[in-house]
Design a protein around this motif. Structure first.
Motif, PDB file in Angstrom:
ATOM      1  N   CYS A   1       6.950  13.822   8.785  1.00 22.81           N
ATOM      2  CA  CYS A   1       6.317  12.903   7.837  1.00 22.81           C
ATOM      3  C   CYS A   1       5.829  11.681   8.625  1.00 22.81           C
ATOM      4  CB  CYS A   1       7.332  12.481   6.777  1.00 22.81           C
ATOM      5  SG  CYS A   1       6.621  11.489   5.465  1.00 22.81           S
ATOM      6  N   PRO A   2       4.565  11.255   8.475  1.00 22.51           N
ATOM      7  CA  PRO A   2       4.071  10.117   9.252  1.00 22.51           C
ATOM      8  C   PRO A   2       4.791   8.826   8.862  1.00 22.51           C
ATOM      9  CG  PRO A   2       2.434  10.798   7.633  1.00 22.51           C
ATOM     10  CD  PRO A   2       3.539  11.793   7.580  1.00 22.51           C
ATOM     11  N   LYS A   3       4.897   7.928   9.825  1.00 26.87           N
ATOM     12  CA  LYS A   3       5.555   6.641   9.590  1.00 26.87           C
ATOM     13  C   LYS A   3       4.535   5.654   9.036  1.00 26.87           C
ATOM     14  CE  LYS A   3       9.385   8.005  11.466  1.00 26.87           C
ATOM     15  NZ  LYS A   3      10.312   8.632  10.586  1.00 26.87           N
ATOM     16  N   GLY A   4       4.992   4.719   8.216  1.00 25.42           N
ATOM     17  CA  GLY A   4       4.122   3.699   7.640  1.00 25.42           C
ATOM     18  C   GLY A   4       3.919   2.539   8.601  1.00 25.42           C
ATOM     19  N   ASP A   5       2.785   1.867   8.486  1.00 25.98           N
ATOM     20  CA  ASP A   5       2.481   0.694   9.316  1.00 25.98           C
ATOM     21  C   ASP A   5       2.816  -0.570   8.540  1.00 25.98           C
ATOM     22  OD1 ASP A   5       1.484   2.374  11.261  1.00 25.98           O
ATOM     23  OD2 ASP A   5      -0.575   2.257  10.501  1.00 25.98           O
ATOM     24  N   GLY A   6       3.656  -1.395   9.085  1.00 27.14           N
ATOM     25  CA  GLY A   6       3.960  -2.680   8.458  1.00 27.14           C
ATOM     26  C   GLY A   6       4.596  -2.510   7.097  1.00 27.14           C
ATOM     27  N   GLY A   7       3.898  -3.017   6.073  1.00 25.66           N
ATOM     28  CA  GLY A   7       4.431  -2.975   4.710  1.00 25.66           C
ATOM     29  C   GLY A   7       3.999  -1.750   3.928  1.00 25.66           C
ATOM     30  N   ASP A   8       3.445  -0.730   4.596  1.00 29.13           N
ATOM     31  CA  ASP A   8       3.000   0.472   3.897  1.00 29.13           C
ATOM     32  C   ASP A   8       4.192   1.314   3.478  1.00 29.13           C
ATOM     33  OD1 ASP A   8       0.490  -0.365   4.483  1.00 29.13           O
ATOM     34  OD2 ASP A   8       0.026   1.227   5.916  1.00 29.13           O
ATOM     35  N   ILE A   9       4.072   1.942   2.322  1.00 30.02           N
ATOM     36  CA  ILE A   9       5.084   2.877   1.840  1.00 30.02           C
ATOM     37  C   ILE A   9       4.480   4.268   1.930  1.00 30.02           C
ATOM     38  CG2 ILE A   9       6.421   3.629  -0.155  1.00 30.02           C
ATOM     39  CD1 ILE A   9       6.369   0.738  -1.133  1.00 30.02           C
ATOM     40  N   VAL A  10       5.166   5.181   2.613  1.00 29.39           N
ATOM     41  CA  VAL A  10       4.678   6.546   2.774  1.00 29.39           C
ATOM     42  C   VAL A  10       5.554   7.468   1.942  1.00 29.39           C
ATOM     43  CG1 VAL A  10       4.225   8.415   4.395  1.00 29.39           C
ATOM     44  CG2 VAL A  10       3.839   6.053   5.086  1.00 29.39           C
ATOM     45  N   VAL A  11       4.916   8.236   1.045  1.00 33.75           N
ATOM     46  CA  VAL A  11       5.621   9.198   0.202  1.00 33.75           C
ATOM     47  C   VAL A  11       5.175  10.579   0.645  1.00 33.75           C
ATOM     48  CG1 VAL A  11       5.997  10.030  -2.138  1.00 33.75           C
ATOM     49  CG2 VAL A  11       5.661   7.582  -1.727  1.00 33.75           C
ATOM     50  N   CYS A  12       6.128  11.386   1.138  1.00 33.16           N
ATOM     51  CA  CYS A  12       5.810  12.732   1.629  1.00 33.16           C
ATOM     52  C   CYS A  12       6.282  13.776   0.630  1.00 33.16           C
ATOM     53  CB  CYS A  12       6.496  12.987   2.963  1.00 33.16           C
ATOM     54  SG  CYS A  12       5.790  12.027   4.305  1.00 33.16           S
ATOM     55  N   VAL A  13       5.434  14.769   0.414  1.00 37.14           N
ATOM     56  CA  VAL A  13       5.792  15.925  -0.397  1.00 37.14           C
ATOM     57  C   VAL A  13       5.772  17.114   0.552  1.00 37.14           C
ATOM     58  CG1 VAL A  13       5.098  17.407  -2.303  1.00 37.14           C
ATOM     59  CG2 VAL A  13       4.773  14.947  -2.470  1.00 37.14           C
ATOM     60  N   ARG A  14       6.875  17.822   0.640  1.00 34.96           N
ATOM     61  CA  ARG A  14       6.974  18.945   1.572  1.00 34.96           C
ATOM     62  C   ARG A  14       6.755  20.247   0.817  1.00 34.96           C
ATOM     63  NH1 ARG A  14       8.294  18.916   6.529  1.00 34.96           N
ATOM     64  NH2 ARG A  14       9.209  16.849   6.439  1.00 34.96           N
ATOM     65  N   LYS A  15       5.830  21.076   1.341  1.00 36.17           N
ATOM     66  CA  LYS A  15       5.559  22.392   0.761  1.00 36.17           C
ATOM     67  C   LYS A  15       5.821  23.449   1.825  1.00 36.17           C
ATOM     68  CE  LYS A  15       2.272  21.090  -2.760  1.00 36.17           C
ATOM     69  NZ  LYS A  15       1.046  21.467  -3.439  1.00 36.17           N
ATOM     70  N   GLU A  16       5.927  24.703   1.380  1.00 39.12           N
ATOM     71  CA  GLU A  16       6.173  25.794   2.308  1.00 39.12           C
ATOM     72  C   GLU A  16       4.991  25.944   3.262  1.00 39.12           C
ATOM     73  OE1 GLU A  16       7.377  29.479   0.510  1.00 39.12           O
ATOM     74  OE2 GLU A  16       8.176  28.405  -1.222  1.00 39.12           O
ATOM     75  N   ASP A  17       5.247  26.473   4.440  1.00 41.82           N
ATOM     76  CA  ASP A  17       4.205  26.622   5.445  1.00 41.82           C
ATOM     77  C   ASP A  17       3.146  27.635   5.022  1.00 41.82           C
ATOM     78  OD1 ASP A  17       3.156  25.746   7.872  1.00 41.82           O
ATOM     79  OD2 ASP A  17       3.883  27.529   8.912  1.00 41.82           O
TER      80      ASP A  17
ATOM     81  N   ARG B   1       0.859  -1.179   0.000  1.00 46.06           N
ATOM     82  CA  ARG B   1       0.000   0.000   0.000  1.00 46.06           C
ATOM     83  C   ARG B   1       0.893   1.227   0.000  1.00 46.06           C
ATOM     84  NH1 ARG B   1      -4.656   0.499   3.868  1.00 46.06           N
ATOM     85  NH2 ARG B   1      -2.954   1.154   5.206  1.00 46.06           N
ATOM     86  N   ILE B   2       0.533   2.187  -0.855  1.00 45.79           N
ATOM     87  CA  ILE B   2       1.310   3.415  -0.955  1.00 45.79           C
ATOM     88  C   ILE B   2       0.432   4.557  -0.475  1.00 45.79           C
ATOM     89  CG2 ILE B   2       2.506   4.995  -2.499  1.00 45.79           C
ATOM     90  CD1 ILE B   2       3.083   2.592  -4.302  1.00 45.79           C
ATOM     91  N   ASN B   3       0.920   5.317   0.498  1.00 47.80           N
ATOM     92  CA  ASN B   3       0.202   6.435   1.074  1.00 47.80           C
ATOM     93  C   ASN B   3       0.936   7.713   0.691  1.00 47.80           C
ATOM     94  OD1 ASN B   3      -1.457   8.042   2.574  1.00 47.80           O
ATOM     95  ND2 ASN B   3      -0.670   7.386   4.563  1.00 47.80           N
ATOM     96  N   GLN B   4       0.277   8.586  -0.076  1.00 49.87           N
ATOM     97  CA  GLN B   4       0.891   9.839  -0.501  1.00 49.87           C
ATOM     98  C   GLN B   4       0.368  10.961   0.393  1.00 49.87           C
ATOM     99  OE1 GLN B   4      -0.032  10.246  -4.634  1.00 49.87           O
ATOM    100  NE2 GLN B   4       1.227   8.500  -5.216  1.00 49.87           N
ATOM    101  N   VAL B   5       1.281  11.712   1.018  1.00 55.37           N
ATOM    102  CA  VAL B   5       0.926  12.726   2.002  1.00 55.37           C
ATOM    103  C   VAL B   5       1.638  14.032   1.661  1.00 55.37           C
ATOM    104  CG1 VAL B   5       0.977  13.319   4.451  1.00 55.37           C
ATOM    105  CG2 VAL B   5       0.714  10.960   3.766  1.00 55.37           C
TER     106      VAL B   5
END
Length: 184
Positions: free
Chosen positions: A50-66, A38-42
């Protein structure tokens, strides 16, 4: 002429109902093998973690300005008055009279072409008033009527209060006169 064998059709109908159900069950059957990733895009803003993934989850974080945190997304920031944002109805109304000639058309071509010029000017004036927010004549009359009625209500209440005060003063004067004069 060919004969239809209804008995054969009656025997085949239950099979025709079973075959799609079996195919659907096979399609919904989970695939064998390793579980799907499972891929979670945040999207995170500023220094947010950046939130951590659970188990086999892949977390992709995109950072933008505040400063982008509470802004309207870029794809919704376009000009609403641009021609690309206009509805087809407005476009169709604008081309409704293109190429029209003859009676009621306001064109130099054909007999009675000038008869529609006043109608064209009236349509343009109405569209201009609506765009400015003035609305039509009915809106202007209703606004003026409401303004006058509000004044009438205030004036009538003021007059009613004056009449009540005068009546109270007369009643007080009559009661003081009747007590001041002895009966004859």
């Amino acid at each position: 002429m060919t004969k239809t064998n209804f008995a054969a059709i009656r025997l085949a109908l239950p099979l025709l109902a079973v075959i799609p159900a079996y195919a659907l069950a096979q399609a919904n059957k989970p695939a064998e093998g390793p579980p799907a990733e499972r891929i979670n895009q945040v999207i995170v803003y500023g220094d947010d973690p950046c939130p951590k993934g659970d188990g086999g989850d892949i977390v992709v974080c995109v950072r933008k300005e505040d400063k982008e945190r509470y802004r309207i997304p870029p794809n919704l920031r376009s000009d609403p008055n641009s021609p690309a944002s206009q509805s087809w109805l407005n476009t169709a109304k604008s081309i409704e009279y293109v190429g029209q000639s003859g009676i009621q058309s306001c064109s130099p071509v054909g007999s009675g072409g000038a008869s529609g010029c006043f109608a064209k000017l009236a349509r343009m004036a109405k569209a201009e008033r609506e765009q400015e927010g003035n609305g039509g004549w009915a809106d202007l009359v209703a606004a003026e009527r409401a303004k006058r009625l509000s004044k009438i209500d205030a004036e009538s209440e003021e007059i009613e209060n004056q009449v009540k005060a005068e009546e109270a003063a007369d009643a007080a004067a009559n009661s003081s006169n009747s007590t001041a004069q002895p009966p004859q």
